[in-house]
Motif scaffolding. Sequence first.
Motif, PDB file in Angstrom:
ATOM      1  N   LYS A  12     -41.533  47.872 140.580  1.00  0.00           N
ATOM      2  CA  LYS A  12     -40.583  46.776 140.823  1.00  0.00           C
ATOM      3  C   LYS A  12     -39.691  46.539 139.628  1.00  0.00           C
ATOM      4  O   LYS A  12     -38.476  46.313 139.769  1.00  0.00           O
ATOM      5  CB  LYS A  12     -41.340  45.504 141.184  1.00  0.00           C
ATOM      6  N   LEU A  13     -40.262  46.600 138.417  1.00  0.00           N
ATOM      7  CA  LEU A  13     -39.466  46.345 137.220  1.00  0.00           C
ATOM      8  C   LEU A  13     -38.425  47.437 136.995  1.00  0.00           C
ATOM      9  O   LEU A  13     -37.264  47.149 136.663  1.00  0.00           O
ATOM     10  CB  LEU A  13     -40.379  46.224 136.000  1.00  0.00           C
ATOM     11  N   GLN A  16     -35.730  46.844 139.345  1.00  0.00           N
ATOM     12  CA  GLN A  16     -34.991  45.635 139.011  1.00  0.00           C
ATOM     13  C   GLN A  16     -34.043  45.859 137.844  1.00  0.00           C
ATOM     14  O   GLN A  16     -32.946  45.285 137.801  1.00  0.00           O
ATOM     15  CB  GLN A  16     -35.979  44.517 138.691  1.00  0.00           C
ATOM     16  N   ALA A  23     -36.700  40.482 132.632  1.00  0.00           N
ATOM     17  CA  ALA A  23     -37.769  40.348 133.622  1.00  0.00           C
ATOM     18  C   ALA A  23     -38.907  39.532 133.030  1.00  0.00           C
ATOM     19  O   ALA A  23     -39.184  39.585 131.830  1.00  0.00           O
ATOM     20  CB  ALA A  23     -38.284  41.724 134.058  1.00  0.00           C
ATOM     21  N   GLN A 173     -39.620  30.853 137.574  1.00  0.00           N
ATOM     22  CA  GLN A 173     -39.469  31.857 138.615  1.00  0.00           C
ATOM     23  C   GLN A 173     -39.833  33.213 138.018  1.00  0.00           C
ATOM     24  O   GLN A 173     -39.075  33.786 137.238  1.00  0.00           O
ATOM     25  CB  GLN A 173     -38.040  31.867 139.146  1.00  0.00           C
ATOM     26  N   CYS A 174     -40.977  33.738 138.388  1.00  0.00           N
ATOM     27  CA  CYS A 174     -41.441  35.016 137.862  1.00  0.00           C
ATOM     28  C   CYS A 174     -40.942  36.163 138.741  1.00  0.00           C
ATOM     29  O   CYS A 174     -40.795  36.014 139.953  1.00  0.00           O
ATOM     30  CB  CYS A 174     -42.961  35.045 137.795  1.00  0.00           C
ATOM     31  N   ASP A 175     -40.731  37.306 138.103  1.00  0.00           N
ATOM     32  CA  ASP A 175     -40.288  38.487 138.848  1.00  0.00           C
ATOM     33  C   ASP A 175     -41.468  39.236 139.461  1.00  0.00           C
ATOM     34  O   ASP A 175     -41.292  39.979 140.421  1.00  0.00           O
ATOM     35  CB  ASP A 175     -39.508  39.414 137.921  1.00  0.00           C
TER      36      ASP A 175
END
Length: 455
Positions: A12-13, A16, A23, A173-175
């Motif tokens: 995901k990172l 992103q 992040a 808000q966490c990624d």
Amino acid sequence: MLREWQKQCIAKLIEQYQHKSDALVLATPGAGKTLMASYVAKQLIDDRKIDYVVCFSPSKVVSHSIRSTFEHVLERSFNGQLGALGVSRTYHSMSSINELISSLSKSRVLVIFDEIHHCAGDGDSPANAWGLSLLSTIQNLATYTLSLTGTPWRTDTLPIPLARYSNPEGHIQCDFTYDLLEAIQDNVCRAPHITAIDINQVVVRKGQESNTYQSIQDLIENGDISYRLILKQPEVIKYMLSLSIQKLNELRTTSSNAGGLIVAASYAHALQIQAILSGHFGKSATIVSYKQEDSAELIDRFREDSCEWIISIAMISEGTDIPRLQVCCNLTDVTTELYFRQILGRILRMTEEQTAIGYMFVLAEPDLVEFAERLNQAIPDSYHYEQTDRLLEGIENPNNQSNSNHGYHDYVQDTFSDIDVDDIWGNNVDELINHSTLAELSMSSFKSRIISYYI
């Protein structure tokens, strides 16, 4: 081998970073955030997206651990010298970071912030001045940033740099999020089993006045007694140690290298605990604190051997990886939820050789009990409570004396034998004994409340 959550987070990172540069990852203590971050760095290097990695962390011990992990994964030195792929520094080193910033100003850099809440600052607090430095310098320097936390809030509610807030109340808000419930279900972390120790009855004498209290909460609220003073009582230390030792002995019958952590309130307090541990229970313990230059080496040695106990003063709280720790005797006077969860995380790292439960023994200080109960919010419907009267009601303190009253001079000697009283009060011990803020505490018995994960 990477865990499933780590693989998902890395994927995901990397995706992103195609469209944003910052992040924030929240993963429960003990889940393996550092290893995950090292593989993110490796992927970005392999993809030729970055040239260098800079890691910041709260302490020298954690910084050293990060360096070891990154050197292993990247297969290159990570000491900041010529030929290295990166460097691991502490947050407090930011005051002298100009040389590093200058040398990296034309490089593509991934900056990793471990336990990002240590960087909070709003400009009004000198203690957080380097939080502002972080915002004004590092954020502009970095090609990408990766912020890590296992405890995504600060007690002082100051804003966390690089964090995006989802609402005016400051909810972060966490990624990517990986909570304790998921970690327990995945056999990544142990389930917490917390025993809160209360006092059945305590008599407080100040001069000619005598008062009786029925609990720690009653004593603190109505007895004009500090929690720190309660923690120094030999009866309290002996009882807390007796339960912790009993549990660790039980665990070591099946896992001979299981270890125990004792968290002390101060260096003098640690010496008092060490003396009781040795003199009363015949157990040895290593003390680690900021006062010792070789603390990192002592922690490394404890991590690799099979010694039973290590006593910490603000050294083994977060990010310190000693998976064999399975029992914690919490005797610190720091009563914030952040620190409570950080300490708890030290005994929740899973190993193949040990059972899937981590045991913490803590005094029933009202805030600490509330924090233990609030773990239920992170693990819904998974905690149960046993009534106090079904537990260890009426158990005498471990010295097996029917009358636990100590002479007041003996109490002062027991509590302050490891420090120079004259340095503190500028006077002699007799004047210390008569000081109006001190009181003699006599305790007859203890009781326990179990707050445990439902297996």
